[in-house]
Design a protein around this motif. Structure first.
Motif, PDB file in Angstrom:
ATOM      1  N   PRO A  92       0.796  -1.230   0.000  1.00  0.00           N
ATOM      2  CA  PRO A  92       0.000   0.000   0.000  1.00  0.00           C
ATOM      3  C   PRO A  92       0.830   1.282   0.000  1.00  0.00           C
ATOM      4  O   PRO A  92       0.289   2.354  -0.278  1.00  0.00           O
ATOM      5  CB  PRO A  92      -0.832  -0.117   1.277  1.00  0.00           C
ATOM      6  N   VAL A 109      -7.004  -1.287  -3.605  1.00  0.00           N
ATOM      7  CA  VAL A 109      -7.426  -2.133  -2.489  1.00  0.00           C
ATOM      8  C   VAL A 109      -6.225  -2.966  -2.045  1.00  0.00           C
ATOM      9  O   VAL A 109      -5.491  -3.498  -2.874  1.00  0.00           O
ATOM     10  CB  VAL A 109      -8.564  -3.095  -2.902  1.00  0.00           C
ATOM     11  N   VAL A 110      -6.023  -3.080  -0.726  1.00  0.00           N
ATOM     12  CA  VAL A 110      -4.947  -3.930  -0.232  1.00  0.00           C
ATOM     13  C   VAL A 110      -5.424  -5.380  -0.181  1.00  0.00           C
ATOM     14  O   VAL A 110      -6.612  -5.646  -0.010  1.00  0.00           O
ATOM     15  CB  VAL A 110      -4.465  -3.472   1.163  1.00  0.00           C
ATOM     16  N   LYS A 111      -4.486  -6.306  -0.342  1.00  0.00           N
ATOM     17  CA  LYS A 111      -4.859  -7.707  -0.517  1.00  0.00           C
ATOM     18  C   LYS A 111      -5.425  -8.371   0.730  1.00  0.00           C
ATOM     19  O   LYS A 111      -6.059  -9.418   0.628  1.00  0.00           O
ATOM     20  CB  LYS A 111      -3.656  -8.502  -1.030  1.00  0.00           C
ATOM     21  N   ASP A 112      -5.207  -7.789   1.885  1.00  0.00           N
ATOM     22  CA  ASP A 112      -5.756  -8.408   3.091  1.00  0.00           C
ATOM     23  C   ASP A 112      -7.096  -7.786   3.499  1.00  0.00           C
ATOM     24  O   ASP A 112      -7.562  -7.977   4.611  1.00  0.00           O
ATOM     25  CB  ASP A 112      -4.758  -8.327   4.250  1.00  0.00           C
ATOM     26  N   THR A 113      -7.721  -7.071   2.568  1.00  0.00           N
ATOM     27  CA  THR A 113      -9.004  -6.452   2.880  1.00  0.00           C
ATOM     28  C   THR A 113     -10.099  -7.514   3.029  1.00  0.00           C
ATOM     29  O   THR A 113      -9.986  -8.624   2.497  1.00  0.00           O
ATOM     30  CB  THR A 113      -9.395  -5.453   1.762  1.00  0.00           C
ATOM     31  N   GLU A 114     -11.144  -7.180   3.723  1.00  0.00           N
ATOM     32  CA  GLU A 114     -12.275  -8.085   3.887  1.00  0.00           C
ATOM     33  C   GLU A 114     -13.052  -8.190   2.572  1.00  0.00           C
ATOM     34  O   GLU A 114     -13.081  -7.258   1.777  1.00  0.00           O
ATOM     35  CB  GLU A 114     -13.212  -7.565   4.985  1.00  0.00           C
ATOM     36  N   ARG A 115     -13.701  -9.337   2.371  1.00  0.00           N
ATOM     37  CA  ARG A 115     -14.455  -9.560   1.140  1.00  0.00           C
ATOM     38  C   ARG A 115     -15.488  -8.464   0.916  1.00  0.00           C
ATOM     39  O   ARG A 115     -15.625  -7.926  -0.194  1.00  0.00           O
ATOM     40  CB  ARG A 115     -15.163 -10.919   1.174  1.00  0.00           C
ATOM     41  N   ASP A 117     -15.491  -5.428   1.879  1.00  0.00           N
ATOM     42  CA  ASP A 117     -14.864  -4.163   1.503  1.00  0.00           C
ATOM     43  C   ASP A 117     -14.420  -4.189   0.045  1.00  0.00           C
ATOM     44  O   ASP A 117     -14.543  -3.192  -0.677  1.00  0.00           O
ATOM     45  CB  ASP A 117     -13.668  -3.870   2.409  1.00  0.00           C
ATOM     46  N   LEU A 118     -13.883  -5.328  -0.399  1.00  0.00           N
ATOM     47  CA  LEU A 118     -13.472  -5.465  -1.797  1.00  0.00           C
ATOM     48  C   LEU A 118     -14.679  -5.299  -2.720  1.00  0.00           C
ATOM     49  O   LEU A 118     -14.628  -4.565  -3.717  1.00  0.00           O
ATOM     50  CB  LEU A 118     -12.827  -6.827  -2.017  1.00  0.00           C
ATOM     51  N   ALA A 133      -8.397   2.846  -0.922  1.00  0.00           N
ATOM     52  CA  ALA A 133      -8.681   2.246   0.384  1.00  0.00           C
ATOM     53  C   ALA A 133      -8.251   3.173   1.506  1.00  0.00           C
ATOM     54  O   ALA A 133      -7.204   3.813   1.444  1.00  0.00           O
ATOM     55  CB  ALA A 133      -7.973   0.894   0.502  1.00  0.00           C
ATOM     56  N   ASP A 135      -6.950   2.896   4.370  1.00  0.00           N
ATOM     57  CA  ASP A 135      -5.678   2.792   5.077  1.00  0.00           C
ATOM     58  C   ASP A 135      -4.490   3.191   4.218  1.00  0.00           C
ATOM     59  O   ASP A 135      -3.356   3.161   4.666  1.00  0.00           O
ATOM     60  CB  ASP A 135      -5.463   1.364   5.607  1.00  0.00           C
TER      61      ASP A 135
END
Length: 213
Positions: A92, A109-115, A117-118, A133, A135
């Motif tokens: 990020p 979008v960061v890859k560890d985001t919640e489904r 949120d994506l 995103a 953050d």
């Protein structure tokens, strides 16, 4: 989507990690209005797939084996101007995010985001919004940018460094950027000096250490 916009949104996923492809597939298939129409593991394959499949959205890894997000975004939009590109990254704070957004990407979008949120980012981007995103923040790329500033690396030098990382030769870089070969050679020599490197391999290794590639 919503009751007024029930259409299916077609998504192409471009990432070179199988586990990411599997995870995204599982996440998006739970959303009735999203359809994954294809996958790509390189930027070139993503561009070819976008031209062939005409998806609505490309979920694009910022760092593919053959190119970074800015170049991939430009190539995708050249093939399909109405396409919505969303950067999907584990980095990020990567300096290439700013360049990819400038190239036309509409979301990050960061890859560890919640489904959820994506899915929400995809919904907003398809609806015409530009979404970064939360953050990432306004100064999300501050650390890499500071590394560039500390070394005195200019935007043009960084553009050339990215293309070196993609494996392009001096003539190819010159053609892509509208420069002479001697000018590219001069920029590269300055980059080597600023990075304290003796050759391209050392320059790329140093750039990775500094987090600017």
């Amino acid at each position: 989507m919503n009751a007024a916009s029930p259409r299916t949104v077609r998504v192409l996923v471009a990432d070179d990690h199988p586990i990411v492809l599997d995870g995204v597939t599982l996440a998006l298939r739970r959303t009735p209005w999203l359809e994954i129409v294809g996958y790509a593991r390189t930027g070139r394959h993503a561009i070819e797939a976008a031209a062939r499949l005409q998806p609505d959205v490309v979920l694009l890894d910022l760092r593919l084996p053959d190119m970074l997000g800015p170049e991939a975004t430009a190539g995708l939009l050249a093939e399909a101007p109405s396409l919505k590109v969303i950067l999907f990254t584990a980095y990020p704070d990567h300096v290439a995010i700013e360049a990819a957004l400038a190239a036309g990407a509409r979301g990050v979008v960061v890859k560890d985001t919640e489904r959820a949120d994506l899915v929400e980012v995809i919904r907003k981007v398809v609806g015409g919004e530009r979404v970064v995103a939360a953050d990432l923040g306004a100064d999300g790329a501050a650390a890499p940018r500071r590394a560039l500033d500390d070394r005195g690396i200019t935007r043009r030098e960084y553009d050339i460094l990215r293309r070196v990382a993609m494996g392009q030769t001096n003539p190819e870089i010159a053609d892509a950027l509208g420069l002479t070969r001697n000018t590219v050679k001069t920029y590269l020599q300055r980059l080597l000096e600023k990075l304290g490197a003796r050759n391209r391999v050392e320059a790329l290794a140093r750039a990775n250490e500094l987090g600017i590639l």
